[in-house]
Design a protein around this motif. Sequence first.
Motif, PDB file in Angstrom:
ATOM      1  N   UNK A 212     -38.073  29.543 -86.626  1.00  0.00           N
ATOM      2  CA  UNK A 212     -38.553  30.841 -86.128  1.00  0.00           C
ATOM      3  C   UNK A 212     -40.026  30.754 -85.742  1.00  0.00           C
ATOM      4  N   UNK A 213     -40.801  30.032 -86.528  1.00  0.00           N
ATOM      5  CA  UNK A 213     -42.220  29.834 -86.247  1.00  0.00           C
ATOM      6  C   UNK A 213     -42.403  29.071 -84.936  1.00  0.00           C
ATOM      7  N   UNK A 214     -41.581  28.034 -84.727  1.00  0.00           N
ATOM      8  CA  UNK A 214     -41.672  27.240 -83.496  1.00  0.00           C
ATOM      9  C   UNK A 214     -41.328  28.093 -82.264  1.00  0.00           C
ATOM     10  N   UNK A 215     -40.336  28.922 -82.391  1.00  0.00           N
ATOM     11  CA  UNK A 215     -39.939  29.778 -81.247  1.00  0.00           C
ATOM     12  C   UNK A 215     -41.088  30.669 -80.796  1.00  0.00           C
ATOM     13  N   UNK A 216     -41.812  31.219 -81.751  1.00  0.00           N
ATOM     14  CA  UNK A 216     -42.956  32.069 -81.405  1.00  0.00           C
ATOM     15  C   UNK A 216     -44.028  31.263 -80.679  1.00  0.00           C
ATOM     16  N   UNK A 217     -44.256  30.056 -81.100  1.00  0.00           N
ATOM     17  CA  UNK A 217     -45.260  29.205 -80.461  1.00  0.00           C
ATOM     18  C   UNK A 217     -44.847  28.885 -79.022  1.00  0.00           C
ATOM     19  N   UNK A 218     -43.554  28.554 -78.827  1.00  0.00           N
ATOM     20  CA  UNK A 218     -43.075  28.200 -77.488  1.00  0.00           C
ATOM     21  C   UNK A 218     -43.196  29.391 -76.537  1.00  0.00           C
ATOM     22  N   UNK A 219     -42.939  30.581 -77.029  1.00  0.00           N
ATOM     23  CA  UNK A 219     -43.056  31.769 -76.171  1.00  0.00           C
ATOM     24  C   UNK A 219     -44.469  31.937 -75.631  1.00  0.00           C
ATOM     25  N   UNK A 220     -45.450  31.525 -76.416  1.00  0.00           N
ATOM     26  CA  UNK A 220     -46.845  31.701 -76.009  1.00  0.00           C
ATOM     27  C   UNK A 220     -47.361  30.497 -75.224  1.00  0.00           C
TER      28      UNK A 220
END
Length: 712
Positions: A212-220
């Motif tokens: 979940x943490x990685x997904x947020x990073x990829x979105x940005x």
Amino acid sequence: MKFGMKFEGEDFEVQINEVAIHADGATLLRYGDTVVLSTVVSSKKNVAGIDFLPLTVEFREKSYAVGEIPGGFFKREGKPNEREILSSRLIDRSVRPLFAPGYVEDTQVISYALSADKEHEPDIAAINATAIALLISDIPFFIPVAAVKVGMKDGKFIINPKQEEEKQELELVVAGTETGIVMVEGRANFIPEEKFIDAIYFAHKHIRKLIDFQKKIVQIFGKPKREYKPITYSEEVIEKIANKIDVKDIVLEPSKYQRRLKEQTTLDELKKELDYFVPPSDRFSDEERFSILSQSFFELQRRFIRKMILEKKKRIDGRGPDDIREIEIKLGVLPRVHGSAIFRRGETQALVSATLGTPRDVQLVEYFGVEGEKKRFMLHYNFPPFSSGEVKPIKGPSRREIGHGYLAEKALAPLIPPEDKFPYTIRIVSDILSSNGSTSMASVCGGSLALFDAGVPVPFHVAGVAMGVIKEGEEYEVITDILGDEDHIGDMDFKLAGSREGISAVQMDLKTFGLSFEIIKDAVMRAKKAREKILDIMYNEISSPKHLSVYAPRFSKLKIDTDKIAALIGPGGRNIKQIVDITKADIEIEQDGTVKIFAQDEQGLNRAIELINYYTSDIEEGKTYKAKVKRILPNGALVQLLPSNQYAFMHISQVDTRRISRVVDSIKPNEEIEVKVIKIEEDGRILVSRREAIIEAQGAQKNAATKKGKRF
């Protein structure tokens, strides 16, 4: 830019776009005070003529990360050590399956451990940092993957354990995606299968938090993914090949070597019609067209094998899903080796030897942040090119050899008796003589047999087996004791080793992400049944360790009074050096008076014990000793008895057989003489006589001469 979260109460922070700006993707990850930099760069063109992803992973530990300066003459980091290689393999196996199909562009991951707090391990941080670097890059890597380590204490699982005692029972590295597991590697102290499965469940719950943490990073921070030219099989080409040849004749060839010859011959014939199978175009070069042809040819075989296993429950060598190949065991095959065995399972054959050494043979471990650690059990795995019918130069051990050796070592390590029970250093070497699947597990079985053959007092056998899975849609089949080809065409390579009590080592790589935990559990439980069958065969061959090999070093342990240690060592170490020179033994003297003796043979051991007793024995009345004159007195002399270094008094009347008025007329200071102890007084004072020793010696000579005369 920084982006962070709390993971199990610890700071987990990444920095993006602040360092390594020319890399395709770079992540600086901080976990506690451990800091790792992971970068990834991929070329913009395909590597001609290959059908796999040319990915290289380099993990390096910087000495400054733990406040140290490298040793050696050059004072800088050199080639990767074993731990760095093993960490590189963990990263590689975690991310390799997730690249887009057909992507064959040169790709390199470099990961540096820049700071380490000795609690948050850099290899776990590096896997997570590498995944983020790939996800935010333009490289076609789309699926988030994260990793954790699971330990256990008092039956409770611990995520990313910090203390050594939290890793004694279980140390498991698990990498996974949001929906399943990608990679598992670890060791355990014979934990039950059910507990192992629970550990994977436990790991995956925490992996999803990192996902979940990685997904947020990829979105940005994620970049648009690059376009690439996939080099993979073609349905059209597969259909053309199927109309030309019947792969059944190739697939069902029982010999791996003959099967390879048939494959190569067929591929050479297909290549002659390359323009028919893959028509020329501006899009693909000739090398790329041939790669598409070869991949299509192998995909046709893959589909045939998978269909046969799923529908007919039959494998390419005629076995059923749960069948184990024929096993043959030979013990004591090398006459001068301390312990040896040949373990053959089908076409996989391993020659395994066990060598027993002294404490001086321990391996000194000086890894990143670890100094002075001694390793008294090691297993080395060798995979020579002839074992697979190939011609290659023989260099140093490959990464694969190091990884397989480490897996087998972990499997057998819990067997090794503690040093106070069996003080030998143990080295096992597995030389693979023939390979067709699961050579690392053959090394485990052969290693256990070699330990028994060498007479190492291990409590029981350990065996290993490799499992596979074939899955199409909702239908699946678990296969036991997989062949090399089954590993290649299957969806899972799962190696488990252990005893009847439980699992001691595991290595799992998944190639598909539709495998449920139920399938993994099924594979684990079937592996247990297979392992028990193999153990039965091993116990039938040898059920308990033999006596120690006559060629192994001999060991004994003595206890002396602490006040006798100086006498044993002697002035400037003279006495102990003399014992070593005479017996060629290794001798260790501990502060509590324990003396450990390792000798090359029984004779040397007995001689060493005799000399140690000589130098440490108590003074007895009536015995003759060597002595050194320390001081001349008006009424006699003060002498030091050898080897005990105890002082004794010799009256002037006992200095010589003739009457003397001065002691110096007969003996001089520092002169070595022989004296007889004539009295030990109540207060411990020792009285000696040179005169009595001379008379006794003369009498012995006279008796010897008399006996000699009678013989004639």
